[in-house]
Design a protein around this motif. Structure first.
Motif, short mmCIF file in Angstrom:
data_model
loop_
_atom_site.label_atom_id
_atom_site.label_comp_id
_atom_site.label_asym_id
_atom_site.label_seq_id
_atom_site.Cartn_x
_atom_site.Cartn_y
_atom_site.Cartn_z
N GLY A 1 0.81 -1.21 0.00
CA GLY A 1 0.00 0.00 0.00
C GLY A 1 0.85 1.26 0.00
O GLY A 1 0.54 2.23 -0.70
N VAL A 2 1.94 1.26 0.76
CA VAL A 2 2.83 2.42 0.80
C VAL A 2 3.57 2.56 -0.52
O VAL A 2 3.73 3.67 -1.05
CB VAL A 2 3.80 2.32 2.00
CG1 VAL A 2 4.87 3.40 1.92
CG2 VAL A 2 3.03 2.44 3.31
N MET B 1 1.23 4.09 -2.89
CA MET B 1 1.05 5.50 -2.56
C MET B 1 2.18 6.32 -3.19
O MET B 1 1.93 7.36 -3.80
CB MET B 1 1.04 5.68 -1.04
CG MET B 1 1.00 7.10 -0.56
SD MET B 1 1.11 7.21 1.25
CE MET B 1 2.85 6.88 1.51
N GLN C 1 -2.65 4.97 4.71
CA GLN C 1 -2.00 5.74 3.65
C GLN C 1 -2.39 7.22 3.75
O GLN C 1 -1.53 8.10 3.67
CB GLN C 1 -2.41 5.22 2.27
CG GLN C 1 -1.88 3.87 1.94
CD GLN C 1 -2.49 3.33 0.66
OE1 GLN C 1 -3.71 3.35 0.48
NE2 GLN C 1 -1.66 2.84 -0.23
N GLU D 1 -5.91 1.64 3.58
CA GLU D 1 -6.17 2.87 2.82
C GLU D 1 -6.18 4.09 3.75
O GLU D 1 -5.63 5.14 3.43
CB GLU D 1 -7.49 2.76 2.08
CG GLU D 1 -7.78 3.91 1.16
CD GLU D 1 -9.08 3.72 0.39
OE1 GLU D 1 -9.87 4.68 0.35
OE2 GLU D 1 -9.28 2.62 -0.17
#
Length: 170
Positions: A61-62, A65, A159, A156
């Motif tokens: 997820g990072v 991002m 993030q 999410e």
């Protein structure tokens, strides 16, 4: 810290939050990072929960991002201008709401991490939080699942929190 600096920081955070609420998501660009940061190494998430799949999902997820929002910054696996490190501190999955038959309808997933973004060129911390948490709910009555819905929603939100909090430092 002088009152003026605190006021400026609070004002900037409030503006960032308000802009995020209006747009529905937060974003940053490579231009909001110090100009000398051209490469970032995103380390594997240190996992204190013994859930390597969750730790890997948080890292992914990072990475996503950074790829979406900082296209001018290259993600590398070796030496970099900055290091991004996270530790998965805790994970819970608890019932949140029950129906009239005392059956669980929704669960709340809570993920707590520590984050450190370090500028290797200037040898200083860009952003750090020892305890950042986010929650995601999922509805079992709607056939939602812990990993696909609850965890994904919490990641999410993590993030968004990382971007919002880090913007105040960059």
């Amino acid at each position: 810290m002088p009152f003026r600096n605190v006021s400026r920081i609070l004002c900037f955070v409030a503006i960032a939050l308000f802009a995020g609420l209006l747009s529905g998501c937060y974003s940053f660009t490579a231009s909001t990072l110090p100009s000398h940061i051209k490469t970032v190494k995103i380390h594997e998430v240190e996992d204190k929960t013994l859930d390597p799949v969750l730790a890997n999902n948080i890292r992914e997820g990072v990475v996503e991002m950074f790829r979406k929002n900082a296209g001018g910054v290259r993600l590398v696996t070796g030496e970099a201008n900055a290091d991004f490190e996270m530790t998965l501190l805790s994970y819970t999955n608890k019932p949140e709401n029950y129906n009239s038959n005392s059956d669980v309808e929704t669960y709340r997933v809570t993920i707590r991490v520590s984050v450190k973004f370090f500028d290797n060129v200037k040898e200083k911390v860009i952003y750090e939080s020892k305890s950042l948490s986010a929650e995601g709910t999922y509805d079992v009555q709607a056939n939602e699942t812990e990993d696909r819905h609850g965890q994904a929603r919490a990641i999410e939100k993590l993030q968004d929190l990382i971007i919002t909090n880090a913007l105040a430092k960059w």
